[in-house]
Enzyme design. Structure first.
Site, PDB file in Angstrom:
ATOM      1  N   CYS A 182      37.666  24.648  64.344  1.00 52.45           N
ATOM      2  CA  CYS A 182      38.879  25.466  64.297  1.00 52.45           C
ATOM      3  C   CYS A 182      39.819  25.059  65.420  1.00 52.45           C
ATOM      4  O   CYS A 182      39.403  24.927  66.582  1.00 52.45           O
ATOM      5  CB  CYS A 182      38.532  26.949  64.422  1.00 52.45           C
ATOM      6  SG  CYS A 182      39.972  28.043  64.436  1.00 52.45           S
ATOM      7  N   CYS A 188      41.283  31.802  70.916  1.00 48.40           N
ATOM      8  CA  CYS A 188      41.047  32.998  70.103  1.00 48.40           C
ATOM      9  C   CYS A 188      39.768  33.691  70.547  1.00 48.40           C
ATOM     10  O   CYS A 188      38.763  33.034  70.867  1.00 48.40           O
ATOM     11  CB  CYS A 188      40.954  32.610  68.627  1.00 48.40           C
ATOM     12  SG  CYS A 188      40.514  33.971  67.518  1.00 48.40           S
ATOM     13  N   CYS A 191      35.564  33.612  68.090  1.00 44.13           N
ATOM     14  CA  CYS A 191      34.347  32.783  68.144  1.00 44.13           C
ATOM     15  C   CYS A 191      34.031  32.396  69.587  1.00 44.13           C
ATOM     16  O   CYS A 191      34.928  32.260  70.420  1.00 44.13           O
ATOM     17  CB  CYS A 191      34.520  31.513  67.316  1.00 44.13           C
ATOM     18  SG  CYS A 191      34.636  31.794  65.543  1.00 44.13           S
ATOM     19  N   CYS A 287      41.804  30.861  59.178  1.00 46.00           N
ATOM     20  CA  CYS A 287      40.525  31.082  59.858  1.00 46.00           C
ATOM     21  C   CYS A 287      39.422  30.429  59.043  1.00 46.00           C
ATOM     22  O   CYS A 287      39.092  30.903  57.944  1.00 46.00           O
ATOM     23  CB  CYS A 287      40.250  32.580  60.022  1.00 46.00           C
ATOM     24  SG  CYS A 287      38.637  32.930  60.763  1.00 46.00           S
ATOM     25  N   GLN A 395      28.420  44.455  54.294  1.00 45.22           N
ATOM     26  CA  GLN A 395      28.156  43.237  55.058  1.00 45.22           C
ATOM     27  C   GLN A 395      29.113  42.126  54.658  1.00 45.22           C
ATOM     28  O   GLN A 395      29.400  41.929  53.475  1.00 45.22           O
ATOM     29  CB  GLN A 395      26.710  42.786  54.840  1.00 45.22           C
ATOM     30  CG  GLN A 395      25.670  43.732  55.418  1.00 45.22           C
ATOM     31  CD  GLN A 395      25.599  43.685  56.938  1.00 45.22           C
ATOM     32  OE1 GLN A 395      26.334  42.943  57.580  1.00 45.22           O
ATOM     33  NE2 GLN A 395      24.730  44.489  57.513  1.00 45.22           N
ATOM     34  N   TYR A 431      21.706  56.264  56.622  1.00 44.70           N
ATOM     35  CA  TYR A 431      22.915  55.455  56.787  1.00 44.70           C
ATOM     36  C   TYR A 431      23.051  54.492  55.597  1.00 44.70           C
ATOM     37  O   TYR A 431      23.285  53.301  55.760  1.00 44.70           O
ATOM     38  CB  TYR A 431      22.881  54.651  58.085  1.00 44.70           C
ATOM     39  CG  TYR A 431      22.558  55.437  59.338  1.00 44.70           C
ATOM     40  CD1 TYR A 431      23.551  56.109  60.038  1.00 44.70           C
ATOM     41  CD2 TYR A 431      21.252  55.494  59.835  1.00 44.70           C
ATOM     42  CE1 TYR A 431      23.260  56.811  61.199  1.00 44.70           C
ATOM     43  CE2 TYR A 431      20.959  56.202  60.989  1.00 44.70           C
ATOM     44  CZ  TYR A 431      21.968  56.855  61.662  1.00 44.70           C
ATOM     45  OH  TYR A 431      21.679  57.547  62.814  1.00 44.70           O
ATOM     46  N   ASP A 499      19.909  51.932  59.285  1.00 49.48           N
ATOM     47  CA  ASP A 499      20.896  50.917  59.637  1.00 49.48           C
ATOM     48  C   ASP A 499      22.102  51.631  60.243  1.00 49.48           C
ATOM     49  O   ASP A 499      23.148  51.771  59.611  1.00 49.48           O
ATOM     50  CB  ASP A 499      21.307  50.132  58.386  1.00 49.48           C
ATOM     51  CG  ASP A 499      22.261  48.988  58.710  1.00 49.48           C
ATOM     52  OD1 ASP A 499      22.444  48.680  59.896  1.00 49.48           O
ATOM     53  OD2 ASP A 499      22.828  48.402  57.757  1.00 49.48           O
ATOM     54  N   CYS A 526      23.160  46.238  63.959  1.00 46.78           N
ATOM     55  CA  CYS A 526      24.191  45.270  64.335  1.00 46.78           C
ATOM     56  C   CYS A 526      24.337  45.190  65.848  1.00 46.78           C
ATOM     57  O   CYS A 526      25.198  44.458  66.353  1.00 46.78           O
ATOM     58  CB  CYS A 526      25.524  45.627  63.685  1.00 46.78           C
ATOM     59  SG  CYS A 526      26.134  47.262  64.126  1.00 46.78           S
TER      60      CYS A 526
END
Length: 578
Positions: A182, A188, A191, A287, A395, A431, A499, A526
């Site tokens: 990229c 940015c 990442c 992107c 997701q 969840y 989750d 996460c």
């Protein structure tokens, strides 16, 4: 087999409850003397207060508990833990070097040369000062990199400074700039790891999970199994099915004056994501993490904003690009008609105009980009179909979901379940959202129930259960913190899947989980740091139940970034009286 709906209380199905965190005091800690804080680990957040302290009111205690529960879960806390660890490892050497006085910190915006010592769990490089008593946080680097950086912020207490990456002077052994995919990388904030090989990224993410449990669980190492290798993503670029770039009002800080004067803006503001270390939007035309149709949608949406600047004079906006998939059987009469868009036909306002068609063995797959938060997006995982509001959570890396859900299926039962006279045969999914785990696991169980606080998600989940022909799968709109009061399943025959959001589980939820005591738990997260904290509470247990960890593994849902998802599998163990 029986229907969930007949057993589940009407009050739980038809009402929405509000989470009210309360003190989760573990008065039975003494029953399990093996569970002690690991050396150098932070004190567990649920540790009992000293009896010498002045008693607190319930309101003050609840407020403090909420702060304690979240203080170890944020980006800053994770970064600070890694910084403290690096300084501690080099403390003796620095203290013994009495001939060298501590140098003054460089002035802000000074350019300096540093060598990166290690990579933090946030994806940033950490470089020691010459005297080894201060750390410079250096983005976009790997261990061994010699780099030129600009100091942009000193943090109190003065343990570290943030820097902007300028250039590499001497690359470290893990650095491979040819792998960067990229043109915005290095500026940015999206990442962190494109300069690393994918194998090194997976190894780094395994270390993130290991450090999370070592630093944030408070458990002794003997209670934490070896972390398995990170589950890879089949796609390392082109995997994101959702992008949400944003922009501020045209005219920036002068927008208010322009509105008062009635002046219509003509300059398109930067549309994209934020610069690293800045609260400024960076103009990003493309992107490469997005899927092909999402990347096309980004270009279309940028043009639409430019053509409609007058609509954004008061404030900016967050745009949505979400992939939606349609499968058309090859033997369907609709296939030929859909092959070419009819002349003059315009796409719905909720979609960009582009369509990507992919030929599979038995069907044509059409990809469109949905741009309206309230429109419907469709996604497939193997042969399961999921419909959601495009702006709702689901997701964002479809390429990994087949392997991910298969892993959960393989770990749904203990190895001896078939020989057990009282086997697990019920699924409870807290969840649950629009039903990802409830639906993909449901065929394995006699009956399944999903619960979520979001009523819209439950509507989608029920539609998804019908679309996938799962009659013994029910869903209820309720706060997960109260679901255990009305569970229709015997705990000793139940698998619980959880989750939660990044902040983890509330104290109330964990307390009720332990009171209910399901036979087996699969904890998907996460945020592996809050997961480690919550898993420790389950391992510690209470008078009703406690758990031991069977396995821990990271999943690479977001290649090129410092993010890793975690899956921990736990089994209930007998609680013996002291």
């Amino acid at each position: 087999m029986f229907a969930v709906r007949s057993l589940f209380s009407l009050s739980l199905k038809n009402r929405l409850f509000t989470t009210q965190p309360s003190r989760f005091a573990h008065s039975n800690r003494a029953h399990f003397p093996r569970i002690l804080p690991h050396r150098n680990a932070p004190l567990p957040i649920n540790a009992m207060q000293s009896s010498s302290r002045k008693p607190q009111t319930d309101a003050k205690r609840r407020k403090k508990d909420r702060a304690d529960r979240t203080k170890n879960s944020g980006f800053d806390e994770v970064l600070q833990t890694d910084i403290d660890s690096l300084l501690q490892k080099n403390k003796t050497e620095a203290e013994n070097d009495a001939s060298t006085s501590s140098p003054a910190l460089p002035e802000l915006f000074t350019e300096i040369e540093v060598t990166v010592s290690e990579l933090s769990s946030t994806g940033d490089g950490l470089a020691l000062s010459e005297n080894k008593d201060h750390v410079y946080v250096v983005p976009f680097t790997v261990p061994g990199d010699g780099v030129l950086v600009k100091v942009v912020r000193h943090h109190e207490p003065l343990s570290h400074s943030l820097t902007d990456f300028i250039k590499v002077l001497e690359p470290g052994p893990q650095r491979n700039d040819a792998a960067i995919g990229c043109g915005y990388f290095g500026r940015c904030s999206g990442c962190q790891l494109q300069m690393m090989s994918y194998e090194d990224q997976l190894a780094h993410k395994k270390r993130i999970v290991e450090k999370a449990y070592a630093n944030f669980s408070g458990l002794i190492p003997e209670l934490i199994p070896a972390v398995d290798g990170t589950f890879p993503s089949p796609l390392q670029y082109g995997y994101r099915t959702k992008l949400t770039p944003h922009f501020t009002a045209p005219g920036g800080h002068s927008a208010a004056k322009r509105r008062k004067s009635g002046e219509v803006p003509t300059e398109v503001p930067p549309i994209g994501f934020t610069y690293k270390n800045r609260r400024m939007d960076m103009d990003i035309e493309d992107c490469p993490l997005g899927t092909d149709i999402v990347r096309r949608g980004l270009k279309s949406e940028r043009k639409r904003v430019a053509q409609n600047l007058h609509k954004y004079t008061k404030k900016g906006a967050t745009l949505l690009m979400r992939e939606s998939t349609r499968r058309i059987p090859k033997d369907s009469a609709e296939t030929e008609a859909s092959a070419v868009q009819k002349e003059g036909e315009n796409p719905p306002e909720s979609e960009s105009g582009d369509v990507i068609r992919i030929e599979r063995d038995s069907y044509i797959e059409e990809k469109r980009c949905v741009t309206d938060n309230n429109a419907t997006s469709v996604e497939y995982i193997d042969d399961y179909i999921f419909t959601n509001k495009a702006g709702a959570f689901f997701q964002n890396n479809n390429s990994i979901l087949s392997g991910f859900t298969e892993y959960i299926r393989q770990h749904a039962f203990p190895k001896d379940n078939e020989q057990d006279p009282n086997p697990i045969k019920y699924l409870l999914d807290a969840y649950s959202g629009s039903g990802l785990f409830t639906i993909t696991l449901s065929p394995l169980f006699k009956s399944s129930l999903g619960v979520d606080v979001a009523a819209d998600s439950i509507v989608s989940a029920r539609e998804n259960a019908r679309a996938n022909n799962l009659p013994n799968t029910g869903f209820a709109a309720a706060d997960a913190a109260t679901l255990f009061k009305n569970v229709p399943y015997p705990a000793e025959q139940t698998l619980l899947v959880i989750d939660p959001p990044r902040k983890g589980c509330s104290d109330d939820f964990l307390r009720q989980l332990l009171t209910y005591g399901p036979r087996r738990v699969v904890y998907v997260s996460c945020n592996v740091h809050t997961q480690a904290r919550d898993v420790a509470v389950m391992v510690q247990g209470d008078t009703n139940s406690r758990y031991e960890i069977e396995s821990i593994r990271g999943f690479d849902f977001f290649p090129q970034t410092g993010h890793v998802e975690g899956v921990a599998v736990l089994n209930k163990v007998p609680v013996t009286a002291s």
